[in-house]
Design an enzyme around this catalytic site. Structure first.
Site, PDB file in Angstrom:
ATOM      1  N   GLY A 227      26.571 -41.238   1.771  1.00 55.44           N
ATOM      2  CA  GLY A 227      27.331 -42.510   1.044  1.00 55.44           C
ATOM      3  C   GLY A 227      26.408 -42.447  -0.206  1.00 55.44           C
ATOM      4  CE  LYS A 228      27.987 -38.794  -5.621  1.00 58.62           C
ATOM      5  NZ  LYS A 228      27.031 -38.013  -5.131  1.00 58.62           N
TER       6      LYS A 228
ATOM      7  N   GLY B 172      20.792 -28.337 -11.167  1.00 60.99           N
ATOM      8  CA  GLY B 172      20.496 -27.356  -9.915  1.00 60.99           C
ATOM      9  C   GLY B 172      19.382 -26.666 -10.098  1.00 60.99           C
TER      10      GLY B 172
ATOM     11  CG  ASP C 103      23.648 -39.473  -4.093  1.00 60.54           C
ATOM     12  OD1 ASP C 103      24.099 -39.461  -4.960  1.00 60.54           O
ATOM     13  OD2 ASP C 103      24.196 -38.944  -3.023  1.00 60.54           O
TER      14      ASP C 103
ATOM     15  CB  SER D 291      16.067 -35.981   4.466  1.00 67.16           C
ATOM     16  OG  SER D 291      16.682 -34.684   3.918  1.00 67.16           O
TER      17      SER D 291
END
Length: 306
Positions: A35-36, A220, A250, A288
């Site tokens: 979940g963001k 990116g 996130d 992570s």
């Protein structure tokens, strides 16, 4: 304070994505917290910030496990609302092990139960302890708008991650200090064609004209483009081996929010956020996120090498 979604992420690893109507055999299955909102809250806490999560879960085992995970990661969870009439939000993720790309489908569930009064109450209660408000779009827009308005009313620095992209009322931009889209979201928000860096700069200026103080567009492997008054700059990414890009945005938002909350200059804050995101994508799982020590080690290493 992070206002947003709380999900469980169900991963299936594949060596290629299926075509429509095709079945492929997966290489493995795992479940991670996601979940963001929750991803960004965990990221902020791991980077050393006192972090309050405002979100909603269902009255199910998944919801209880997601709240426990937030607590284990040092996030304050007293403002999480439990709606026993719906399921906790879930996401189903196909992860391409060859490229690191992903395909995601989200079933929001309790996300839609988070209402303006939940957020306004939390902000009022913690007004003396919170400096920065971070919000995304996996919750109802009325709740997003209420959070940003209340945040500005209380004098907080407001950060909006407009993901997943939705049409926004232009009036909301005046309550946003920093907006953090990716290129696709920037294009969808502005209606501009965004192919090149110059396109990013031009589209970002549209949002600045609407009242946003700064636009930070994640790009990116290129890094992030910063546009603010008298500033147009690409802050380059760190080169790392990609394992899993889920949650990279996130992690970036968490890093940016923490850095801004510590009064870093915007360009320095974006570089810090780039380091957080770079370390995250070397590991599997949306949460992570690296520790503060790991980020500072990478920044020092890069600084020494250049």
């Amino acid at each position: 304070m992070v206002v947003g979604s709380i999900h469980a992420d169900f991963y299936i690893s594949v060596d290629r994505f299926p075509q429509v109507g095709e079945t492929v055999i997966g290489l493995g299955f795992s479940v991670f917290p996601g979940g963001k909102g929750a991803n960004q809250a965990v990221g902020c806490a791991r980077l050393g910030a006192e972090t309050f999560m405002v979100g909603a879960v269902g009255g199910d085992d998944i919801g209880r496990a997601m709240v426990e995970n937030l607590k284990r990661n040092g996030v304050v969870v007293k403002h999480i609302f439990v709606d026993r009439s719906v399921h906790t939000g879930v996401a189903f993720i196909l992860l391409n092990t060859e490229t690191g790309d992903n395909m995601i489908v989200v079933a929001p569930g309790a996300d839609n139960s988070l209402k303006p009064h939940h957020v306004e109450k939390a902000l009022e209660e913690e007004a003396q302890r919170v400096r920065t408000l971070l919000v995304q779009l996996e919750i109802p827009l009325e709740t997003v708008y209420a959070a940003l308005r209340k945040g500005k009313e209380l004098g907080l620095t407001t950060i909006l991650n407009p993901a997943p992209a939705k049409p926004l009322d232009e009036s909301v931009y005046r309550y946003v200090d920093v907006i953090v889209p990716n290129r696709i979201e920037l294009e969808q928000l502005t209606g501009a064609t965004v192919k090149s860096l110059d396109d990013v700069f031009r589209a970002s200026e549209i949002l600045v004209k609407h009242g946003v103080k700064a636009v930070v567009t994640t790009m990116g492997s290129l890094g992030a483009a910063l546009v603010a008054q008298d500033v147009k700059k690409l802050v380059k990414a760190f080169r790392v081996r990609v394992v899993d890009t889920v949650g990279a945005g996130d992690a970036f938002c968490a890093g940016l929010a923490v850095a801004i909350g510590e009064n870093m200059e915007l360009e320095e804050a974006v570089r810090f956020a780039n380091a957080v995101a770079a370390l995250k994508i070397t590991r599997q799982g949306a949460q992570s996120v690296p520790t503060r020590a790991e980020v500072e080690s990478l920044l020092e290493k890069e600084s020494t090498s250049t």
